[in-house]
Write a protein that holds these residues in place. Sequence first.
Motif, PDB file in Angstrom:
ATOM      1  N   ALA A 155      28.369  36.087  43.782  1.00 36.16           N
ATOM      2  CA  ALA A 155      29.696  36.692  43.659  1.00 36.16           C
ATOM      3  C   ALA A 155      30.733  35.916  44.476  1.00 36.16           C
ATOM      4  O   ALA A 155      31.875  35.713  44.033  1.00 36.16           O
ATOM      5  CB  ALA A 155      29.651  38.152  44.118  1.00 36.16           C
ATOM      6  N   ASN A 156      30.328  35.455  45.675  1.00 29.80           N
ATOM      7  CA  ASN A 156      31.245  34.667  46.504  1.00 29.80           C
ATOM      8  C   ASN A 156      31.632  33.351  45.822  1.00 29.80           C
ATOM      9  O   ASN A 156      32.773  32.901  45.919  1.00 29.80           O
ATOM     10  CB  ASN A 156      30.608  34.374  47.867  1.00 29.80           C
ATOM     11  N   VAL A 157      30.663  32.733  45.137  1.00 26.71           N
ATOM     12  CA  VAL A 157      30.958  31.480  44.424  1.00 26.71           C
ATOM     13  C   VAL A 157      31.923  31.744  43.270  1.00 26.71           C
ATOM     14  O   VAL A 157      32.850  30.978  43.020  1.00 26.71           O
ATOM     15  CB  VAL A 157      29.661  30.825  43.909  1.00 26.71           C
ATOM     16  N   TYR A 158      31.712  32.877  42.535  1.00 24.16           N
ATOM     17  CA  TYR A 158      32.646  33.232  41.461  1.00 24.16           C
ATOM     18  C   TYR A 158      34.063  33.359  42.021  1.00 24.16           C
ATOM     19  O   TYR A 158      35.035  32.886  41.413  1.00 24.16           O
ATOM     20  CB  TYR A 158      32.239  34.557  40.827  1.00 24.16           C
ATOM     21  N   PHE A 159      34.175  33.999  43.182  1.00 25.81           N
ATOM     22  CA  PHE A 159      35.487  34.160  43.808  1.00 25.81           C
ATOM     23  C   PHE A 159      36.069  32.806  44.184  1.00 25.81           C
ATOM     24  O   PHE A 159      37.249  32.531  43.929  1.00 25.81           O
ATOM     25  CB  PHE A 159      35.350  35.049  45.045  1.00 25.81           C
ATOM     26  N   ALA A 160      35.249  31.933  44.763  1.00 25.48           N
ATOM     27  CA  ALA A 160      35.731  30.612  45.170  1.00 25.48           C
ATOM     28  C   ALA A 160      36.170  29.780  43.974  1.00 25.48           C
ATOM     29  O   ALA A 160      37.081  28.949  44.081  1.00 25.48           O
ATOM     30  CB  ALA A 160      34.639  29.879  45.949  1.00 25.48           C
ATOM     31  N   ARG A 161      35.542  30.011  42.803  1.00 29.59           N
ATOM     32  CA  ARG A 161      35.908  29.266  41.593  1.00 29.59           C
ATOM     33  C   ARG A 161      37.037  29.953  40.823  1.00 29.59           C
ATOM     34  O   ARG A 161      37.326  29.602  39.696  1.00 29.59           O
ATOM     35  CB  ARG A 161      34.691  29.101  40.679  1.00 29.59           C
ATOM     36  N   ASN A 162      37.642  30.963  41.442  1.00 28.00           N
ATOM     37  CA  ASN A 162      38.791  31.676  40.852  1.00 28.00           C
ATOM     38  C   ASN A 162      38.397  32.479  39.611  1.00 28.00           C
ATOM     39  O   ASN A 162      39.245  32.760  38.771  1.00 28.00           O
ATOM     40  CB  ASN A 162      39.918  30.701  40.515  1.00 28.00           C
ATOM     41  N   GLU A 163      37.127  32.865  39.497  1.00 35.10           N
ATOM     42  CA  GLU A 163      36.674  33.727  38.406  1.00 35.10           C
ATOM     43  C   GLU A 163      36.655  35.163  38.940  1.00 35.10           C
ATOM     44  O   GLU A 163      35.593  35.761  39.169  1.00 35.10           O
ATOM     45  CB  GLU A 163      35.295  33.275  37.920  1.00 35.10           C
ATOM     46  N   GLN A 164      37.839  35.704  39.130  1.00 35.08           N
ATOM     47  CA  GLN A 164      37.975  36.944  39.895  1.00 35.08           C
ATOM     48  C   GLN A 164      37.360  38.147  39.191  1.00 35.08           C
ATOM     49  O   GLN A 164      36.776  39.026  39.839  1.00 35.08           O
ATOM     50  CB  GLN A 164      39.448  37.186  40.194  1.00 35.08           C
TER      51      GLN A 164
END
Length: 637
Positions: A155-164
């Motif tokens: 989930a943190n990686v999704y956030f970092a990749r702007n896939e909110q």
Amino acid sequence: MERLKMVLREMNKKALLFCMLMASLSCFAQSQDSFTGYGDIPIKTPDSLLQKLELAGGFKEKMLAAQPLLTFHTDHGTTDSVIFYAQQLISDLGKSTFASRDRLTYQATLSHTLAKAYQDKGLHEEALRFYLEGARIAESLGNNAAVNDNRLGIANVYFARNEQKKAIAAYNELLATSGDEQLKHIVYKQLSAIYLDRKELGPAQQYAEKALAFFRESRQVKNELQTKLTLGIIAELNQHTEEAFSIYNEVKNSAQQQQFFDIYISAGQRLGDLLIAKKDYENAKGLLSMVYTNTIQWNDLKAQLKVLNSLRNLYAVTGDYKNAYALMTQYMGVSREVLDMQNKKEINELEIKYQTAQKEKEILNKENELNHQETVKYSLLIGFLAILLPVIGLLYMYYQKLQAQSRLNATMEEMNQQKITALLKDKELALLKASVSGQEQERKRIATELHDSIGGNLAAIKLQLSNPASANGLKELIQQVDDTYHQVRDLSHDLIPQKFSNTGFTELIAGYLRQFDVPGSARISFQAYPPEEIDLIGTTLKVEIYKIMQELITNAQKHSQATKVEIQLTQIDGMLKLLFEDNGKGFSTATTRQGIGFQNIQERLKLFGGTLSIDSFPSKGTVIDIEIPLKPASYEA
């Protein structure tokens, strides 16, 4: 050749590092305020931890000795050391002869450690690969806590990749399924960061305050400082400048004291931006230069990008365009360095394997449940078999009907898509025909104007010259020449719009871009260095640059889904440079075919010997670099 490029890049970094140090020392010498930083990497691994690792015999002893060492470097933000020791342990594990379950247990632990280090370093694709691997192994071992830790990392990686949207869904699923209070409050901290990124400050502050209270009570200093930093950003966005300044300074000093270098860099960068906003340029330059020096020392690429962007804005605001352009060049180099370290293909394959394994597991669970129900109700099902057979037949017929309907729908959708494609091609042809027709009509109009008005006047002048004994003589001849001059002048004004002659070029562009400053549209910033020299370029080149910029803005609005667009127009060393950057969804330059818009831009650039460079990657935005050599004829008198 590639090695030479790497050497040159390293030399540029060292030169820039020296300049930053000199700038920071100069600024602090002239200022009453002072900020502290690290002159060198202030980390020295305790000898006791290194000795334990060196004296460890078997792999189990090495693993036990390495745990406090990995924790030490994780807490202090020295991710390169974490990656080094974790990879070394994975290599040793591959040479060991453990039983399958023990090997998988160690592999799951090391995969999660390595994934978190890559995430902290900004290498999101590598982090996702190891989180997925760790989750797969933890599920096979039935270790739910480890599964949740890896799901949090994903989930943190999704956030970092702007896939909110994906990130919020993953965080909410963790809150719904996990009873671990520590995990819940870490999720609250992450949700506050996401809502802050979405500019929803109310929910962001609520989640941050929940997390901060828990971290204070449980004395988790690093999590507490990270949450305080989020609250400082919220205060800054709410225009509470002094409160934000106080929080940033407190977090920076505490992080330096605790040797949490990642938090120290983030707080220092935010503090520098706040000093820029307060127009305290000297202190801002000193602080940001010092922080950038530390990011280079620790090879933190993600932090380098943030600080470089702040320094670039600082030099642009203070009118030092040459250094601003140099920092932009360095920024692009670091961006490419980060992109080169990603390996998206392997990540996508692992993600697909993980999702497939999840579906297979769900199918297996359903099959086991059905088998269990059949075993329990076996005696009852025999009595109703005669009734069920017709029902099964009807269900089969219904299934066949659904299959046929599905195939029909697919065929209809394909036909509709073909029709849409044909209509689009017809529309493109119609537009081309309309363009050609418009040009032809314009040519006819100019030819008519030349023939009827100017040609008639010239014929009359010729007749007057051939008959010098005319009554009116020279006065009438001068009047006809003057009329012809005004007709030629009016015709030339029709060919080149007067707005390019009567208005400063940079102001003309800025006025055009202000049309897009509406809610829901991308925020566009434009800077010209230096504007007075750019205003002097020739009208023909101005018209082409204006049309190129219109095409780029149109593409960004239609396709990129960007929230921020930055445009820089620079005249330096006999070159006109146009840098267009957005934070949109990006695309693969290797697989995406260039459309008509980019082809038109390249055709326009050929007229002036210009070049076009496109740097883009999915989820990483797009950078377009245009360079046009300026010749003496390119300037207006």
